[in-house]
Design a protein around this motif. Structure first.
Motif, short mmCIF file in Angstrom:
data_model
loop_
_atom_site.label_atom_id
_atom_site.label_comp_id
_atom_site.label_asym_id
_atom_site.label_seq_id
_atom_site.Cartn_x
_atom_site.Cartn_y
_atom_site.Cartn_z
N LEU A 53 0.82 -1.21 0.00
CA LEU A 53 0.00 0.00 0.00
C LEU A 53 0.86 1.27 0.00
CD1 LEU A 53 -2.86 1.34 0.35
CD2 LEU A 53 -2.54 1.06 2.82
N VAL A 54 1.96 1.24 0.75
CA VAL A 54 2.74 2.48 0.93
C VAL A 54 4.07 2.51 0.17
CG1 VAL A 54 1.72 2.87 3.20
CG2 VAL A 54 3.89 1.62 3.03
N ALA A 55 4.45 1.40 -0.46
CA ALA A 55 5.77 1.38 -1.11
C ALA A 55 5.75 0.73 -2.49
CB ALA A 55 6.76 0.64 -0.21
N HIS A 56 4.58 0.64 -3.09
CA HIS A 56 4.43 -0.12 -4.33
C HIS A 56 5.40 0.32 -5.44
CE1 HIS A 56 2.27 -2.62 -7.23
NE2 HIS A 56 2.34 -1.60 -8.07
N SER A 57 5.60 1.61 -5.58
CA SER A 57 6.45 2.10 -6.68
C SER A 57 7.91 1.71 -6.51
CB SER A 57 6.35 3.63 -6.79
OG SER A 57 6.93 4.26 -5.65
N HIS A 58 8.29 1.30 -5.31
CA HIS A 58 9.67 0.92 -5.04
C HIS A 58 9.91 -0.59 -5.17
CE1 HIS A 58 10.68 4.96 -3.59
NE2 HIS A 58 9.49 4.95 -3.01
N TYR A 59 8.84 -1.34 -5.37
CA TYR A 59 9.00 -2.78 -5.55
C TYR A 59 9.74 -3.05 -6.87
CZ TYR A 59 5.97 -4.31 -1.72
OH TYR A 59 5.43 -4.58 -0.47
N LYS A 60 10.45 -4.14 -6.91
CA LYS A 60 11.21 -4.50 -8.11
C LYS A 60 10.76 -5.88 -8.57
CE LYS A 60 16.03 -5.21 -9.66
NZ LYS A 60 16.04 -4.20 -10.74
N ARG A 61 10.30 -5.97 -9.81
CA ARG A 61 9.87 -7.26 -10.34
C ARG A 61 11.02 -7.92 -11.09
NH1 ARG A 61 6.69 -9.39 -14.85
NH2 ARG A 61 5.89 -11.41 -14.14
N ILE A 62 11.17 -9.22 -10.87
CA ILE A 62 12.24 -10.01 -11.50
C ILE A 62 11.59 -11.10 -12.36
CG2 ILE A 62 14.38 -11.30 -11.13
CD1 ILE A 62 14.56 -8.66 -9.78
N THR B 243 9.07 -10.96 -7.15
CA THR B 243 8.88 -9.60 -6.64
C THR B 243 9.82 -9.33 -5.47
OG1 THR B 243 6.54 -9.69 -7.25
CG2 THR B 243 7.19 -7.99 -5.66
N CYS B 244 10.49 -8.20 -5.51
CA CYS B 244 11.40 -7.82 -4.43
C CYS B 244 10.78 -6.70 -3.61
CB CYS B 244 12.74 -7.35 -4.99
SG CYS B 244 13.71 -8.67 -5.73
N ILE B 245 10.71 -6.92 -2.29
CA ILE B 245 10.18 -5.91 -1.38
C ILE B 245 11.32 -5.01 -0.93
CG2 ILE B 245 8.97 -5.51 0.79
CD1 ILE B 245 7.81 -8.33 0.54
N PRO B 246 11.19 -3.70 -1.09
CA PRO B 246 12.27 -2.78 -0.71
C PRO B 246 12.29 -2.55 0.81
CG PRO B 246 10.40 -1.54 -1.55
CD PRO B 246 10.03 -3.00 -1.67
N ILE C 233 -0.95 2.86 -4.07
CA ILE C 233 -1.92 2.13 -4.88
C ILE C 233 -3.30 2.67 -4.51
CG2 ILE C 233 -0.52 0.03 -5.02
CD1 ILE C 233 -2.49 -1.23 -2.94
N ASP C 234 -4.28 2.33 -5.30
CA ASP C 234 -5.65 2.68 -4.96
C ASP C 234 -5.98 1.98 -3.64
OD1 ASP C 234 -8.43 2.96 -4.74
OD2 ASP C 234 -8.70 2.92 -6.90
N PRO C 235 -6.34 2.71 -2.59
CA PRO C 235 -6.60 2.08 -1.29
C PRO C 235 -7.71 1.04 -1.32
CG PRO C 235 -7.27 4.40 -1.28
CD PRO C 235 -6.47 4.18 -2.52
N LYS C 236 -8.57 1.07 -2.33
CA LYS C 236 -9.62 0.06 -2.40
C LYS C 236 -9.05 -1.32 -2.71
CE LYS C 236 -11.03 0.61 -7.27
NZ LYS C 236 -10.67 -0.73 -7.73
N ASN C 237 -7.77 -1.39 -3.11
CA ASN C 237 -7.12 -2.67 -3.40
C ASN C 237 -6.31 -3.22 -2.22
OD1 ASN C 237 -8.15 -2.75 -6.00
ND2 ASN C 237 -6.41 -1.67 -6.87
N SER C 238 -6.43 -2.59 -1.06
CA SER C 238 -5.75 -3.07 0.14
C SER C 238 -6.75 -3.85 0.99
CB SER C 238 -5.20 -1.90 0.97
OG SER C 238 -4.86 -2.32 2.27
N TRP C 239 -6.53 -5.16 1.13
CA TRP C 239 -7.47 -5.95 1.93
C TRP C 239 -7.37 -5.62 3.41
CZ3 TRP C 239 -6.45 -9.29 5.89
CH2 TRP C 239 -5.18 -9.85 6.01
#
Length: 326
Positions: free
Chosen positions: A84-93, A118-121, A168-174
């Motif tokens: 929710l708070v760091a999505h743009s910093h994630y790195k996909r492999i 997926t890499c979590i920063p 991210i759109d907060p509606k997508n956070s469970w």
């Protein structure tokens, strides 16, 4: 009353006719039938389903009242908020299968923790939450208050402290949907998570007491009361995503009430579905078929039961789409 189905559900019903695909449809219809008959549903989340962004479909299930309680790992509890708070910093492999040990070491040196592709920063995700949750833990302790792990996360989300950080759109956070609904959650083995490790480090440094966070035994005591009050009428169903402690812990409450507390007329789980790739031939407890669970007093002989041997990241959103009428 059964709702009219949308295009996703129509596609599933037309094309998913055999093997695991047919079981998917049967399980989805069984889930829907259980709710329509007045039953409640528990969903258990194993693995890294939050990092797989299951929240896109699960959050709507929560908002629409299709879930009554969740049992999840500590990782799933925190990783939804991290996304929710760091999505743009994630790195996909995408080529994660080709990584060498040296490639993995380089990811670590850059403070990326890999979950499959997926890499979590670390700095943007873990530490961003840590600075806020530390204060919430310490404030509670100063007031001699104690809460469950998920309740601390609810406090964080509902405080508004993170709103300016949403990526991210907060509606997508469970987790946000769950917090807003005050959805019951049990988190067995929370210590086996990043936030659990961080909390333990504060206990070791004598900055917090271990008792400030309620324990797994206290979760089981709470769950026993919840189950006894709600396992009436059509009872509670069990939708298990993956295996592990998230599923096994919650499922044990039924036989515990009957066998260990010697209570009578305890209704066993009244619907069961597991999405898994685990097999029984290797002695996997998580992979045991529903019939085996009957011998443990978890399911009854007439409990509608389904096992879908497939990838939960593919299957769960499709079943949720059916239940939501998409």
């Amino acid at each position: 009353m059964e709702q009219k189905k949308g295009k996703v559900s129509q596609f599933i019903e037309k094309n998913y006719l055999h093997f695991n695909a047919a079981t998917l449809v049967d399980a989805a219809k069984g889930y829907e039938a259980h709710l329509l008959s007045g039953g409640k549903m528990l969903i258990s989340l194993a693995g890294a389903m939050s990092t797989a962004e299951l929240g896109i479909s699960l959050a709507e299930m929560i908002r629409k009242g299709k879930v009554d309680i969740i049992s999840c790992t500590g990782a799933n509890l925190e990783e939804d908020i991290m996304n929710l708070v760091a999505h743009s910093h994630y790195k996909r492999i995408p080529n994660y299968r080709d990584l060498t040990p040296q490639d993995e070491l380089e990811l670590l040196s850059k403070k990326f923790n890999r979950v499959t592709d997926t890499c979590i920063p670390e700095e943007e995700a873990f530490r961003k939450i840590q600075c806020h949750i530390e204060k919430i833990w310490k404030d509670a302790e100063s007031l001699n208050e104690r809460y469950f792990p998920h309740e601390y996360m609810y406090k964080l989300l509902l405080s508004g402290l993170l709103e300016d950080e949403y990526e991210i759109d907060p509606k997508n956070s469970w987790m946000l949907a769950a917090a807003e609904c005050n959805l019951p959650i049990v988190v067995p083995g929370w210590e086996d998570s990043t936030m659990g490790n961080i909390f333990a480090s504060y206990v070791i440094k004598k900055e917090l007491h271990a008792s400030t966070v309620k324990s797994g035994i206290e979760y089981m005591v709470w769950l026993a009361d919840f189950y006894e009050r709600n396992a009436i009428g059509q009872g509670i169903g069990f939708f298990q995503i993956g295996g592990g402690i998230a599923g096994d812990f919650a499922m044990c409450v039924a036989p515990m009430l009957e066998q260990d507390l010697e209570k009578v007329n305890i209704l066993k789980w009244r619907y069961y579905c597991q999405i898994t790739d685990s097999t029984t031939s290797y002695g996997s407890y998580s992979g045991c078929i529903p019939n085996e669970k009957i011998t443990w007093g978890k399911l009854d002989v007439d409990t509608p039961s389904y096992v879908i041997e497939s990838d939960a990241t593919i299957v769960a959103p499709l079943i949720f789409s059916w239940v939501l009428g998409y």
